[in-house]
Design an enzyme around this catalytic site. Structure first.
Site, PDB file in Angstrom:
ATOM      1  N   GLU A  78     -32.015 -19.162  16.101  1.00 49.08           N
ATOM      2  CA  GLU A  78     -33.228 -18.374  16.394  1.00 49.08           C
ATOM      3  C   GLU A  78     -32.767 -17.122  17.114  1.00 49.08           C
ATOM      4  O   GLU A  78     -32.351 -17.199  18.277  1.00 49.08           O
ATOM      5  CB  GLU A  78     -34.181 -19.177  17.281  1.00 49.08           C
ATOM      6  CG  GLU A  78     -34.693 -20.454  16.660  1.00 49.08           C
ATOM      7  CD  GLU A  78     -35.586 -20.211  15.456  1.00 49.08           C
ATOM      8  OE1 GLU A  78     -36.174 -19.118  15.347  1.00 49.08           O
ATOM      9  OE2 GLU A  78     -35.675 -21.117  14.614  1.00 49.08           O
ATOM     10  N   ASN A 130     -35.011 -15.748  28.582  1.00 45.65           N
ATOM     11  CA  ASN A 130     -36.324 -15.092  28.678  1.00 45.65           C
ATOM     12  C   ASN A 130     -37.477 -16.063  28.946  1.00 45.65           C
ATOM     13  O   ASN A 130     -38.395 -15.754  29.687  1.00 45.65           O
ATOM     14  CB  ASN A 130     -36.595 -14.217  27.445  1.00 45.65           C
ATOM     15  CG  ASN A 130     -36.672 -15.011  26.166  1.00 45.65           C
ATOM     16  OD1 ASN A 130     -35.930 -15.969  25.985  1.00 45.65           O
ATOM     17  ND2 ASN A 130     -37.564 -14.640  25.297  1.00 45.65           N
ATOM     18  N   CYS A 179     -39.287 -12.887  22.498  1.00 49.43           N
ATOM     19  CA  CYS A 179     -38.780 -12.545  21.167  1.00 49.43           C
ATOM     20  C   CYS A 179     -39.922 -12.185  20.222  1.00 49.43           C
ATOM     21  O   CYS A 179     -39.707 -11.535  19.206  1.00 49.43           O
ATOM     22  CB  CYS A 179     -37.968 -13.707  20.614  1.00 49.43           C
ATOM     23  SG  CYS A 179     -38.883 -15.249  20.629  1.00 49.43           S
ATOM     24  N   GLU A 223     -37.795 -24.031  13.579  1.00 47.17           N
ATOM     25  CA  GLU A 223     -38.053 -25.049  14.594  1.00 47.17           C
ATOM     26  C   GLU A 223     -39.520 -25.462  14.478  1.00 47.17           C
ATOM     27  O   GLU A 223     -40.263 -24.935  13.666  1.00 47.17           O
ATOM     28  CB  GLU A 223     -37.767 -24.480  15.988  1.00 47.17           C
ATOM     29  CG  GLU A 223     -36.305 -24.078  16.168  1.00 47.17           C
ATOM     30  CD  GLU A 223     -35.997 -23.637  17.595  1.00 47.17           C
ATOM     31  OE1 GLU A 223     -36.797 -22.904  18.186  1.00 47.17           O
ATOM     32  OE2 GLU A 223     -34.928 -24.032  18.102  1.00 47.17           O
TER      33      GLU A 223
HETATM   34  P1  NAD Z   1     -27.374 -14.383  24.355  1.00 48.11           P
HETATM   35  O1  NAD Z   1     -27.047 -14.498  22.918  1.00 48.11           O
HETATM   36  O2  NAD Z   1     -26.556 -13.468  25.183  1.00 48.11           O
HETATM   37  O3  NAD Z   1     -27.269 -15.801  25.073  1.00 48.11           O
HETATM   38  C1  NAD Z   1     -28.010 -16.916  24.649  1.00 48.11           C
HETATM   39  C2  NAD Z   1     -27.283 -18.181  25.061  1.00 48.11           C
HETATM   40  O4  NAD Z   1     -26.054 -18.250  24.344  1.00 48.11           O
HETATM   41  C3  NAD Z   1     -26.909 -18.224  26.542  1.00 48.11           C
HETATM   42  O5  NAD Z   1     -27.022 -19.548  27.008  1.00 48.11           O
HETATM   43  C4  NAD Z   1     -25.464 -17.784  26.523  1.00 48.11           C
HETATM   44  O6  NAD Z   1     -24.708 -18.250  27.623  1.00 48.11           O
HETATM   45  C5  NAD Z   1     -24.976 -18.421  25.232  1.00 48.11           C
HETATM   46  N1  NAD Z   1     -23.807 -17.793  24.636  1.00 48.11           N
HETATM   47  C6  NAD Z   1     -23.380 -16.505  24.742  1.00 48.11           C
HETATM   48  N2  NAD Z   1     -22.227 -16.347  24.063  1.00 48.11           N
HETATM   49  C7  NAD Z   1     -21.902 -17.540  23.519  1.00 48.11           C
HETATM   50  C8  NAD Z   1     -20.835 -18.014  22.711  1.00 48.11           C
HETATM   51  N3  NAD Z   1     -19.840 -17.218  22.332  1.00 48.11           N
HETATM   52  N4  NAD Z   1     -20.824 -19.294  22.323  1.00 48.11           N
HETATM   53  C9  NAD Z   1     -21.829 -20.129  22.684  1.00 48.11           C
HETATM   54  N5  NAD Z   1     -22.869 -19.756  23.466  1.00 48.11           N
HETATM   55  C10 NAD Z   1     -22.909 -18.471  23.875  1.00 48.11           C
HETATM   56  O7  NAD Z   1     -28.919 -14.025  24.430  1.00 48.11           O
HETATM   57  P2  NAD Z   1     -29.775 -13.732  25.737  1.00 48.11           P
HETATM   58  O8  NAD Z   1     -29.436 -12.366  26.208  1.00 48.11           O
HETATM   59  O9  NAD Z   1     -29.673 -14.876  26.669  1.00 48.11           O
HETATM   60  O10 NAD Z   1     -31.257 -13.754  25.138  1.00 48.11           O
HETATM   61  C11 NAD Z   1     -31.889 -12.657  24.586  1.00 48.11           C
HETATM   62  C12 NAD Z   1     -31.892 -12.727  23.078  1.00 48.11           C
HETATM   63  O11 NAD Z   1     -32.485 -13.938  22.642  1.00 48.11           O
HETATM   64  C13 NAD Z   1     -32.713 -11.628  22.431  1.00 48.11           C
HETATM   65  O12 NAD Z   1     -31.994 -11.122  21.344  1.00 48.11           O
HETATM   66  C14 NAD Z   1     -33.962 -12.351  21.944  1.00 48.11           C
HETATM   67  O13 NAD Z   1     -34.600 -11.761  20.855  1.00 48.11           O
HETATM   68  C15 NAD Z   1     -33.401 -13.672  21.585  1.00 48.11           C
HETATM   69  N6  NAD Z   1     -34.452 -14.685  21.536  1.00 48.11           N
HETATM   70  C16 NAD Z   1     -34.831 -15.173  20.330  1.00 48.11           C
HETATM   71  C17 NAD Z   1     -35.843 -16.134  20.246  1.00 48.11           C
HETATM   72  C18 NAD Z   1     -36.264 -16.700  18.930  1.00 48.11           C
HETATM   73  O14 NAD Z   1     -36.968 -17.697  18.938  1.00 48.11           O
HETATM   74  N7  NAD Z   1     -35.878 -16.137  17.809  1.00 48.11           N
HETATM   75  C19 NAD Z   1     -36.449 -16.574  21.415  1.00 48.11           C
HETATM   76  C20 NAD Z   1     -36.049 -16.028  22.635  1.00 48.11           C
HETATM   77  C21 NAD Z   1     -35.046 -15.090  22.692  1.00 48.11           C
END
Ligand code: NAD
Length: 480
Positions: free
Chosen positions: A248, A150, A282, A461
């Site tokens: 996060e 995002n 987020c 963080e």
């Molecule tokens: P996601 O969990 O699908 O992917 C995030 C990252 O993790 C990607 O690089 C992905 O390739 C990797 N990943 C996926 N499966 C994995 C596994 N089994 N092992 C290791 N790595 C793996 O999330 P997304 O769809 O990319 O992002 C959206 C989500 O992120 C939303 O839920 C949003 O709220 C959250 N988010 C949170 C914050 C925060 O600071 N809390 C900030 C931004 C986004």
């Protein structure tokens, strides 16, 4: 078609398997580059490089490390236009947003931690007549940084910068959906004189290369930002290996609007906090609770403004919203709008996919959507949608607003709008979230703790929190 490469040991390399995956441009729905479909073999190569680099990087003085990281920050700044265009193309976000938010923040992240490390101090605890404790904080070794799509470079650098500043070597993986600016970062690292193997950037899917990073026994800490389900899997995998973990995760943030707020300020900020980056931040507030006495006024003004906002291709300087990040994500958002209808919600504005003219006719565009008439505990109000969709709900008392705000499994961020100072403090204190903005939204001071409660994550963080996470503390006691 351009092929991106992994950045390992200071060089751009093909994935060992020779396999690539498609990278889509959300604005057009077309494939525009290929990215390495990396796996555990590539992780192994990166770990070997990091192992060799660690004694060099960790032994460098903080001043030397700081200088290199300042150069990295300046290197991104010098290539601002290239990074801005790449981020916007890869993610679908308006180019103005990438220029004013994403890339400047990546520049700041490196600069902030490059200089913060110069001031990072360890503690000592004096015991009267007994002796003194002093605590050392050493880099952990090789750490893994995994980030989402995002805010691609913004969040990628938010992890990498403190990890490097603290003296660790990093194996980093950007989202496979938005790999491009992370790919460019390797070039900047080369130019900045970062020693080979200190930063390794691997591309590919979560279940393949992400999982291999999480499972590698020589990677001692994982800093992850992404979905709650993925975070849970990572915790389950890395926990038994006793890795340090920072998670996060998702959110479903409440905005609580009291009738005594500064209405115009609240309205313009609520428009941003609802729909900036197509609602894919987020920290966006997706559940808006409004005190009953101003609910009709708020509803009318909010719907009127939002129904006039422009959904357009990212290069359009007048675009208020660009494309959402991918076709599956667009389908997910649209399915939640359907769910909201089934749950009895009324769509006040938006609710549909937007079809632009060619060449953007296959792009992933959705109207900003406002829904009312839903109960606070229905699925639409409990599950993360992560798109340009908000619900509005009236409340009568402070207690009721807090009860609804705290009713989800999440606890990342919240906003409160009121001119009553006592109430502002009282409600902020009782909100179950890691971050609260009063009469504002997304004002960020990089020194403050950043993170969520409950299913929104573990750890914090930012500032010293990040430098503490990326170091191992040892207490040494010496007797008088
Ligand atoms: P996601 O969990 O699908 O992917 C995030 C990252 O993790 C990607 O690089 C992905 O390739 C990797 N990943 C996926 N499966 C994995 C596994 N089994 N092992 C290791 N790595 C793996 O999330 P997304 O769809 O990319 O992002 C959206 C989500 O992120 C939303 O839920 C949003 O709220 C959250 N988010 C949170 C914050 C925060 O600071 N809390 C900030 C931004 C986004």
């Amino acid at each position: 078609m351009e092929k991106l490469h992994n950045f390992i040991n200071g060089a751009y390399l093909e994935p060992k398997s020779g396999e690539y995956i498609d990278n889509y441009e959300p604005a057009t729905g077309q494939i525009y580059s290929w990215i390495p479909d990396s796996d555990s073999d590539d992780v192994e190569l990166a770990v070997e490089a990091a192992e060799k680099a660690f004694p060099i990087w960790s032994a460098m003085s903080v001043e030397e490390r700081s200088k290199i990281l300042v150069k990295l920050s300046e290197g991104i700044d010098k290539r601002m236009d290239e990074f801005v265009a790449a981020e916007s193309k890869d993610n679908g976000k308006p180019i103005t947003l990438a220029r004013h938010v994403d890339i400047p923040r990546a520049v700041s992240n490196f600069h902030f931690f490059a200089t913060a490390i110069l001031h990072f101090a360890s503690e000592s605890h004096y015991m009267e007549g007994v002796g003194v404790n002093y605590t050392t904080r050493k880099p952990i070794g090789i750490v893994g940084c995994i980030s989402p799509w995002n805010l691609p470079l913004y969040l990628f650098s938010w992890k990498i910068a403190p990890a490097l500043a603290a003296g660790n070597c990093v194996i980093a993986k950007p989202s496979e959906i938005t790999p491009y600016t992370a790919y460019l970062l390797g070039k900047v690292a080369q130019e900045a004189g970062l020693p080979n193997g200190v930063l390794n950037i691997l591309h590919g899917t979560g279940p393949k290369v992400g999982d291999a990073i999480v499972k590698h026994p020589k990677i001692k800490a994982i800093s992850f930002t992404g979905g709650t389900k993925t975070g849970e899997y990572i915790a389950r995998t890395a926990g038994p290996m006793f890795k340090k973990l920072s998670l996060e995760l998702g959110g479903k943030n409440p905005n609580i609007i009291f009738s005594d707020c500064d209405f115009e300020d609240m309205l313009s900020t609520t428009i941003r906090s609802s729909f900036a980056n197509q609602g894919q931040i987020c920290l966006c507030g997706s559940r808006i609770f409004v005190e009953k006495s101003i609910y009709p006024r708020f509803k009318e003004a909010f719907v009127e403004k939002i129904s006039k906002s422009k959904v357009s291709f990212p290069e359009d300087p007048k675009a208020n919203l660009g494309a959402v990040v991918s076709e599956p994500h667009m389908e997910k958002i649209l399915s939640y709008i359907e769910l909201a209808k089934q749950e009895g919600g009324t769509i006040l504005t938006g609710g549909k996919r937007v079809h632009l003219d060619a060449p953007h006719d296959k792009g992933y565009y959705i109207e900003p959507t406002i829904i009312e008439g839903l109960s606070f505990d229905c699925r639409t109000n409990q599950e993360e949608i992560f798109g340009p969709v908000v619900t509005i709900t009236p409340f009568e008392t402070e207690e009721e607003a807090l009860m609804m705000a705290n009713s989800t499994q999440y606890g990342l961020a919240g906003t409160i709008w009121t001119s009553d100072l006592k109430r502002a403090h009282r409600v902020a204190d009782q909100l179950q979230s890691g971050i609260v903005w009063i009469n504002s939204w997304l004002v960020r001071d990089l020194r403050t703790p950043f993170g969520g409660l409950k299913a929104s994550g573990v750890g914090r963080e930012g500032g010293w929190e990040a430098l503490r996470f990326f170091t191992e503390a040892k207490n040494i006691f010496i007797k008088y």
